[in-house]
Motif scaffolding. Structure first.
Motif, PDB file in Angstrom:
ATOM      1  N   ARG A   1      48.480  51.484  24.494  1.00 13.30           N
ATOM      2  CA  ARG A   1      47.289  50.651  24.534  1.00 13.30           C
ATOM      3  C   ARG A   1      46.092  51.518  24.917  1.00 13.30           C
ATOM      4  O   ARG A   1      46.241  52.666  25.321  1.00 13.30           O
ATOM      5  CB  ARG A   1      47.495  49.479  25.505  1.00 13.30           C
ATOM      6  CG  ARG A   1      48.472  48.446  24.917  1.00 13.30           C
ATOM      7  CD  ARG A   1      48.935  47.429  25.942  1.00 13.30           C
ATOM      8  NE  ARG A   1      47.853  46.589  26.441  1.00 13.30           N
ATOM      9  CZ  ARG A   1      47.440  45.455  25.859  1.00 13.30           C
ATOM     10  NH1 ARG A   1      47.998  45.033  24.742  1.00 13.30           N
ATOM     11  NH2 ARG A   1      46.480  44.733  26.406  1.00 13.30           N
ATOM     12  N   ASP A   2      44.897  50.964  24.766  1.00 11.52           N
ATOM     13  CA  ASP A   2      43.667  51.741  24.937  1.00 11.52           C
ATOM     14  C   ASP A   2      43.097  51.598  26.335  1.00 11.52           C
ATOM     15  O   ASP A   2      43.107  50.514  26.928  1.00 11.52           O
ATOM     16  CB  ASP A   2      42.613  51.280  23.921  1.00 11.52           C
ATOM     17  CG  ASP A   2      43.051  51.542  22.493  1.00 11.52           C
ATOM     18  OD1 ASP A   2      43.667  52.595  22.251  1.00 11.52           O
ATOM     19  OD2 ASP A   2      42.781  50.693  21.619  1.00 11.52           O
ATOM     20  N   SER A   3      42.551  52.702  26.834  1.00 10.87           N
ATOM     21  CA  SER A   3      41.992  52.709  28.185  1.00 10.87           C
ATOM     22  C   SER A   3      40.659  51.974  28.227  1.00 10.87           C
ATOM     23  O   SER A   3      39.966  51.822  27.216  1.00 10.87           O
ATOM     24  CB  SER A   3      41.790  54.149  28.657  1.00 10.87           C
ATOM     25  OG  SER A   3      40.710  54.734  27.955  1.00 10.87           O
TER      26      SER A   3
ATOM     27  N   ASP B   1      32.406  56.172  23.355  1.00  7.47           N
ATOM     28  CA  ASP B   1      31.025  56.655  23.440  1.00  7.47           C
ATOM     29  C   ASP B   1      30.433  56.275  24.791  1.00  7.47           C
ATOM     30  O   ASP B   1      30.919  55.354  25.469  1.00  7.47           O
ATOM     31  CB  ASP B   1      30.158  56.028  22.340  1.00  7.47           C
ATOM     32  CG  ASP B   1      30.353  56.689  20.988  1.00  7.47           C
ATOM     33  OD1 ASP B   1      30.944  57.800  20.946  1.00  7.47           O
ATOM     34  OD2 ASP B   1      29.936  56.101  19.971  1.00  7.47           O
ATOM     35  N   GLN B   2      29.365  56.957  25.161  1.00  9.47           N
ATOM     36  CA  GLN B   2      28.625  56.586  26.360  1.00  9.47           C
ATOM     37  C   GLN B   2      27.939  55.239  26.123  1.00  9.47           C
ATOM     38  O   GLN B   2      27.427  54.976  25.050  1.00  9.47           O
ATOM     39  CB  GLN B   2      27.569  57.662  26.640  1.00  9.47           C
ATOM     40  CG  GLN B   2      27.093  57.706  28.066  1.00  9.47           C
ATOM     41  CD  GLN B   2      26.431  59.038  28.378  1.00  9.47           C
ATOM     42  OE1 GLN B   2      27.028  60.090  28.182  1.00  9.47           O
ATOM     43  NE2 GLN B   2      25.206  58.985  28.837  1.00  9.47           N
ATOM     44  N   GLY B   3      27.932  54.384  27.137  1.00 11.85           N
ATOM     45  CA  GLY B   3      27.303  53.066  27.013  1.00 11.85           C
ATOM     46  C   GLY B   3      28.114  52.022  27.750  1.00 11.85           C
ATOM     47  O   GLY B   3      29.330  52.166  27.910  1.00 11.85           O
ATOM     48  N   GLY B   4      27.434  50.955  28.199  1.00 13.38           N
ATOM     49  CA  GLY B   4      28.121  49.928  28.969  1.00 13.38           C
ATOM     50  C   GLY B   4      28.660  50.506  30.262  1.00 13.38           C
ATOM     51  O   GLY B   4      27.952  51.194  30.993  1.00 13.38           O
ATOM     52  N   ASN B   5      29.950  50.258  30.528  1.00 14.80           N
ATOM     53  CA  ASN B   5      30.575  50.794  31.741  1.00 14.80           C
ATOM     54  C   ASN B   5      30.937  52.272  31.616  1.00 14.80           C
ATOM     55  O   ASN B   5      31.336  52.896  32.593  1.00 14.80           O
ATOM     56  CB  ASN B   5      31.851  49.995  32.068  1.00 14.80           C
ATOM     57  CG  ASN B   5      31.515  48.585  32.513  1.00 14.80           C
ATOM     58  OD1 ASN B   5      30.443  48.341  33.053  1.00 14.80           O
ATOM     59  ND2 ASN B   5      32.429  47.657  32.265  1.00 14.80           N
ATOM     60  N   ILE B   6      30.824  52.818  30.409  1.00 14.44           N
ATOM     61  CA  ILE B   6      31.150  54.233  30.203  1.00 14.44           C
ATOM     62  C   ILE B   6      29.887  55.043  30.442  1.00 14.44           C
ATOM     63  O   ILE B   6      29.041  55.207  29.552  1.00 14.44           O
ATOM     64  CB  ILE B   6      31.698  54.489  28.779  1.00 14.44           C
ATOM     65  CG1 ILE B   6      32.844  53.519  28.460  1.00 14.44           C
ATOM     66  CG2 ILE B   6      32.155  55.942  28.628  1.00 14.44           C
ATOM     67  CD1 ILE B   6      34.025  53.593  29.404  1.00 14.44           C
ATOM     68  N   THR B   7      29.725  55.520  31.669  1.00 14.55           N
ATOM     69  CA  THR B   7      28.498  56.244  32.024  1.00 14.55           C
ATOM     70  C   THR B   7      28.489  57.652  31.453  1.00 14.55           C
ATOM     71  O   THR B   7      27.441  58.211  31.146  1.00 14.55           O
ATOM     72  CB  THR B   7      28.332  56.311  33.556  1.00 14.55           C
ATOM     73  OG1 THR B   7      29.536  56.835  34.127  1.00 14.55           O
ATOM     74  CG2 THR B   7      28.085  54.911  34.125  1.00 14.55           C
ATOM     75  N   LEU B   8      29.676  58.256  31.307  1.00 15.18           N
ATOM     76  CA  LEU B   8      29.799  59.582  30.697  1.00 15.18           C
ATOM     77  C   LEU B   8      30.988  59.570  29.751  1.00 15.18           C
ATOM     78  O   LEU B   8      32.045  59.034  30.082  1.00 15.18           O
ATOM     79  CB  LEU B   8      29.996  60.664  31.767  1.00 15.18           C
ATOM     80  CG  LEU B   8      28.792  60.988  32.655  1.00 15.18           C
ATOM     81  CD1 LEU B   8      29.228  61.886  33.812  1.00 15.18           C
ATOM     82  CD2 LEU B   8      27.690  61.683  31.848  1.00 15.18           C
ATOM     83  N   SER B   9      30.813  60.169  28.580  1.00 16.01           N
ATOM     84  CA  SER B   9      31.873  60.188  27.571  1.00 16.01           C
ATOM     85  C   SER B   9      32.638  61.513  27.619  1.00 16.01           C
ATOM     86  O   SER B   9      32.054  62.565  27.883  1.00 16.01           O
ATOM     87  CB  SER B   9      31.258  60.001  26.187  1.00 16.01           C
ATOM     88  OG  SER B   9      32.195  60.260  25.174  1.00 16.01           O
TER      89      SER B   9
ATOM     90  N   LYS C   1      34.092  51.771  21.737  1.00 16.32           N
ATOM     91  CA  LYS C   1      33.644  51.020  22.925  1.00 16.32           C
ATOM     92  C   LYS C   1      34.693  50.029  23.404  1.00 16.32           C
ATOM     93  O   LYS C   1      35.510  49.529  22.630  1.00 16.32           O
ATOM     94  CB  LYS C   1      32.324  50.312  22.637  1.00 16.32           C
ATOM     95  CG  LYS C   1      32.365  49.323  21.489  1.00 16.32           C
ATOM     96  CD  LYS C   1      30.970  48.770  21.216  1.00 16.32           C
ATOM     97  CE  LYS C   1      31.008  47.688  20.145  1.00 16.32           C
ATOM     98  NZ  LYS C   1      29.671  47.148  19.860  1.00 16.32           N
ATOM     99  N   VAL C   2      34.622  49.769  24.698  1.00 19.96           N
ATOM    100  CA  VAL C   2      35.510  48.772  25.309  1.00 19.96           C
ATOM    101  C   VAL C   2      35.133  47.397  24.776  1.00 19.96           C
ATOM    102  O   VAL C   2      33.967  47.100  24.542  1.00 19.96           O
ATOM    103  CB  VAL C   2      35.356  48.834  26.853  1.00 19.96           C
ATOM    104  CG1 VAL C   2      36.132  47.713  27.519  1.00 19.96           C
ATOM    105  CG2 VAL C   2      35.804  50.195  27.375  1.00 19.96           C
ATOM    106  N   ASN C   3      36.131  46.559  24.561  1.00 22.04           N
ATOM    107  CA  ASN C   3      35.885  45.209  24.039  1.00 22.04           C
ATOM    108  C   ASN C   3      34.888  44.448  24.933  1.00 22.04           C
ATOM    109  O   ASN C   3      34.974  44.512  26.159  1.00 22.04           O
ATOM    110  CB  ASN C   3      37.176  44.404  23.958  1.00 22.04           C
ATOM    111  CG  ASN C   3      38.136  44.978  22.926  1.00 22.04           C
ATOM    112  OD1 ASN C   3      37.739  45.750  22.052  1.00 22.04           O
ATOM    113  ND2 ASN C   3      39.396  44.586  23.016  1.00 22.04           N
TER     114      ASN C   3
END
Length: 335
Positions: A154-156, A85-93, A331-333
């Motif tokens: 593994r997850d990106s 999802d968008q949020g944190g370091n993920i500026t665009l999903s 979301k990223v850990n």
């Protein structure tokens, strides 16, 4: 071909053979079917059980989950980036990219699977592997083939929405463009036709094909490859100024069953999407013979589909210490 390759490499010194094998199949060397045999032995049955439950109230979910794996693998490889999802370091999903926005679905079922897997074996199974396992369970529960899912992805830590907009084939592209996009991730023409056969179940919104119904390629007329009776049905379901979100069965003959009817429909000019029908209606294309084979031989289709899903699952996985094992697929850990 295979026996020749074997006899050739068999005569080489073992070290060279090993180097060649690793070079030619980098991901095969890293992913394996027994990756969770000691750390999470029940993972496959957990995935299958939750999808079985979901199917009770949503007959589309098997097709939707299969599509998620496809849309994940075509962008930066099979790394679970689509799930962020968008949020944190993920500026665009990637969820908001054109091919996924308001059409990719099943994320809640992936979350349910992840929760159950975390309860059984915390911090062990990646979201990328859950997508691969969910696709296999979805196809086999729909009446299609089973295959041995290779695991260890593994997850990106990042998403790539611009990659989703450019790398995922769209329903209105030419066969040449779609072939190029498959080729870019190491998949060949047989993979293209076999994986298109996933449109044997599921639905598509009018907006993905309504240009074929009234004004194909700016001609002011329908796509001439559309069966006239099928065209009339689609025009009724997708009127010119109607809702672009109305759902249509990708396979009108057996919409929730994984079979080879998709290919039989193409022979009758009843492919729903432009990219479906072009597999059979593009003059001189190598895809025509493959469509004919799959239409007449469901076993051949099932075998090719299973192999192509394995091939697709091998696209650029993160392994070893790359990426992470996300605790929450959205979301990223630590974010």
């Amino acid at each position: 071909m295979k026996s020749n390759m074997f006899s050739f490499t068999h005569s080489l010194p073992t070290t060279i053979f090993l180097v060649l094998t690793i070079f030619l199949h980098p991901s095969n060397a890293q992913l394996n079917s027994s990756f969770y045999s000691s750390t999470c032995p029940n993972v496959s049955s957990i995935v299958r059980s939750i999808i079985q439950q979901a199917l009770q109230s949503d007959t589309r979910i098997a097709a939707s989950l299969t599509r998620l794996h496809f849309h994940d693998c075509f962008v930066n490889g099979c790394d679970g980036s689509l799930l962020l999802d968008q949020g944190g370091n993920i500026t665009l999903s990637e969820k908001n990219a054109g091919p996924n926005n308001n059409s990719a679905r099943g994320f809640n079922v992936v979350d349910n699977i992840k929760t159950s897997v975390e309860n059984s074996c915390p911090g062990v199974v990646s979201c990328a592997d859950i997508l691969a396992l969910a696709a296999e369970a979805s196809v086999s529960l729909g009446g299609g083939p089973s295959w041995t899912v290779l695991l260890g992805r593994r997850d990106s830590l990042i998403a790539n929405p611009s990659g989703a907009n450019t790398s995922i084939p769209t329903p209105t592209e030419s066969l040449a463009n779609v072939t190029a996009k498959f080729s870019a991730v190491g998949l060949n023409i047989t993979d293209l036709v076999a994986l298109s056969g996933a449109h044997t179940f599921g639905r598509a919104q009018c907006r993905f094909f309504n240009q074929r119904l009234f004004n194909f390629s700016g001609t002011g007329s329908p796509d001439p490859t559309l069966n006239s009776n099928y065209l009339a049905t689609l025009q009724q379901n997708c009127p010119q100024n109607g809702s672009g979100n109305t759902l249509n069965n990708l396979d009108p003959s057996s919409p929730d069953t994984f079979d080879n009817n998709y290919f039989q429909n193409l022979l009758k000019n009843q492919g729903l999407l432009q990219t479906d029908q072009e597999l059979f209606s593009t003059n001189g294309s190598a895809t025509i013979a493959i469509v004919n084979n799959f239409a007449s031989n469901q076993t051949a289709f099932f075998e090719a589909f299973a192999q192509s899903m394995i091939n697709m699952g091998n696209i650029s996985p993160l392994t070893g210490s790359q990426g992470e094992i996300r605790i929450d697929c959205k979301k990223v850990n630590g974010s």
